[in-house]
Design a protein around this motif. Structure first.
Motif, PDB file in Angstrom:
ATOM      1  N   TYR A  22       0.721  -1.167   0.055  1.00 29.18           N
ATOM      2  CA  TYR A  22      -0.078  -0.066   0.095  1.00 29.18           C
ATOM      3  C   TYR A  22       0.674   1.291  -0.095  1.00 29.18           C
ATOM      4  O   TYR A  22       0.447   2.159  -0.515  1.00 29.18           O
ATOM      5  CB  TYR A  22      -1.019   0.036   1.218  1.00 29.18           C
ATOM      6  CG  TYR A  22      -2.125  -1.049   0.885  1.00 29.18           C
ATOM      7  CD1 TYR A  22      -3.094  -0.695  -0.123  1.00 29.18           C
ATOM      8  CD2 TYR A  22      -2.075  -2.200   1.323  1.00 29.18           C
ATOM      9  CE1 TYR A  22      -4.087  -1.713  -0.128  1.00 29.18           C
ATOM     10  CE2 TYR A  22      -2.975  -3.211   1.116  1.00 29.18           C
ATOM     11  CZ  TYR A  22      -3.921  -2.902   0.320  1.00 29.18           C
ATOM     12  OH  TYR A  22      -4.952  -3.886   0.135  1.00 29.18           O
ATOM     13  N   LEU A  26       1.174   1.545  -4.290  1.00 32.53           N
ATOM     14  CA  LEU A  26       0.131   2.198  -4.317  1.00 32.53           C
ATOM     15  C   LEU A  26       0.482   3.882  -4.040  1.00 32.53           C
ATOM     16  O   LEU A  26      -0.134   4.710  -4.465  1.00 32.53           O
ATOM     17  CB  LEU A  26      -1.023   1.679  -3.644  1.00 32.53           C
ATOM     18  CG  LEU A  26      -1.675   0.628  -4.184  1.00 32.53           C
ATOM     19  CD1 LEU A  26      -2.967   0.277  -3.530  1.00 32.53           C
ATOM     20  CD2 LEU A  26      -2.207   0.695  -5.684  1.00 32.53           C
ATOM     21  N   LEU A  28       0.266   5.123  -0.950  1.00 30.67           N
ATOM     22  CA  LEU A  28      -0.595   5.787   0.148  1.00 30.67           C
ATOM     23  C   LEU A  28       0.441   6.161   1.272  1.00 30.67           C
ATOM     24  O   LEU A  28       1.424   5.395   1.320  1.00 30.67           O
ATOM     25  CB  LEU A  28      -1.447   4.802   0.417  1.00 30.67           C
ATOM     26  CG  LEU A  28      -2.644   4.576  -0.568  1.00 30.67           C
ATOM     27  CD1 LEU A  28      -3.441   3.271   0.023  1.00 30.67           C
ATOM     28  CD2 LEU A  28      -3.357   5.615  -0.994  1.00 30.67           C
ATOM     29  N   ASP A  29       0.032   7.128   1.955  1.00 34.44           N
ATOM     30  CA  ASP A  29       0.943   7.793   3.296  1.00 34.44           C
ATOM     31  C   ASP A  29       0.062   6.896   4.384  1.00 34.44           C
ATOM     32  O   ASP A  29      -1.080   6.827   4.645  1.00 34.44           O
ATOM     33  CB  ASP A  29       0.458   9.182   3.496  1.00 34.44           C
ATOM     34  CG  ASP A  29       1.280  10.167   2.355  1.00 34.44           C
ATOM     35  OD1 ASP A  29       2.306   9.292   1.898  1.00 34.44           O
ATOM     36  OD2 ASP A  29       0.988  11.027   2.174  1.00 34.44           O
ATOM     37  N   SER A  42      -4.725   8.615   0.838  1.00 37.79           N
ATOM     38  CA  SER A  42      -4.157   9.093  -0.259  1.00 37.79           C
ATOM     39  C   SER A  42      -3.580  10.542  -0.115  1.00 37.79           C
ATOM     40  O   SER A  42      -4.058  11.346   0.581  1.00 37.79           O
ATOM     41  CB  SER A  42      -5.201   9.245  -1.288  1.00 37.79           C
ATOM     42  OG  SER A  42      -5.102   9.986  -2.134  1.00 37.79           O
ATOM     43  N   ASN A  45      -5.998  12.966  -1.544  1.00 39.81           N
ATOM     44  CA  ASN A  45      -7.357  13.159  -0.956  1.00 39.81           C
ATOM     45  C   ASN A  45      -7.479  12.469   0.371  1.00 39.81           C
ATOM     46  O   ASN A  45      -7.382  10.948   0.260  1.00 39.81           O
ATOM     47  CB  ASN A  45      -8.246  12.378  -2.060  1.00 39.81           C
ATOM     48  CG  ASN A  45      -9.788  12.038  -1.620  1.00 39.81           C
ATOM     49  OD1 ASN A  45      -9.992  12.661  -0.599  1.00 39.81           O
ATOM     50  ND2 ASN A  45     -10.647  11.461  -2.441  1.00 39.81           N
ATOM     51  N   ALA A  48      -9.742   9.361   1.134  1.00 39.94           N
ATOM     52  CA  ALA A  48      -9.536   7.921   0.427  1.00 39.94           C
ATOM     53  C   ALA A  48      -8.685   7.136   1.230  1.00 39.94           C
ATOM     54  O   ALA A  48      -7.463   7.589   1.354  1.00 39.94           O
ATOM     55  CB  ALA A  48      -8.936   8.170  -0.900  1.00 39.94           C
ATOM     56  N   GLN A  49      -8.911   6.385   2.016  1.00 38.80           N
ATOM     57  CA  GLN A  49      -8.094   5.439   2.902  1.00 38.80           C
ATOM     58  C   GLN A  49      -8.437   4.085   2.870  1.00 38.80           C
ATOM     59  O   GLN A  49      -9.603   3.517   2.396  1.00 38.80           O
ATOM     60  CB  GLN A  49      -8.838   5.917   4.590  1.00 38.80           C
ATOM     61  CG  GLN A  49      -8.294   7.332   4.685  1.00 38.80           C
ATOM     62  CD  GLN A  49      -8.981   7.993   5.941  1.00 38.80           C
ATOM     63  OE1 GLN A  49      -9.147   6.936   6.774  1.00 38.80           O
ATOM     64  NE2 GLN A  49      -8.847   9.298   6.391  1.00 38.80           N
TER      65      GLN A  49
END
Length: 117
Positions: A22, A26, A28-29, A42, A45, A48-49
């Motif tokens: 992830y 992807l 993601l943070d 995200s 955004n 968006a989780q």
């Protein structure tokens, strides 16, 4: 009912591999890391989780989805009035949320949650 966000919850027995997937794949943070639960967001955004959690060691099932609402108490009252199956009672958790779990008609466990201020 005011819904703030809906987050898929994935039970993972491979937390390190999942973290890499992830974050590295992807992009993601990592927003929350409590060891047994990780939440990724995200960068563009923040609503968006996705959440990853280790399998439950208790009799309480892991939720499949988390839905953050404005007033968890009101939603709990409605669930009880409708006779919906509450699979985890309304609880103030030590990490700053008030929540309960309800099962939908398909057996999907939903974590209905409000962040405590």
């Amino acid at each position: 009912m005011s819904i703030k966000r809906i987050v898929p919850d994935i039970t993972s027995e491979r937390m390190d591999d999942s973290r890499k997937f992830y974050a590295d794949f992807l992009g993601l943070d990592l927003a929350m890391d409590m060891g047994w639960i990780l939440t990724f967001v995200s960068p563009g955004n923040p609503t968006a989780q996705i959440t990853l959690m280790q399998p439950s060691a208790s009799a309480v099932p892991n939720p499949n989805i988390s839905i953050e609402v404005e007033d968890v108490d009101a939603v709990h009252v409605k669930a009880v009035a409708l006779g919906l199956p509450i699979v985890y009672p309304l609880t103030n958790e030590p990490w700053g949320v008030r929540r309960f779990f309800v099962a939908d008609p398909n057996g999907v466990v939903i974590n209905v949650v409000t962040h405590l201020k």
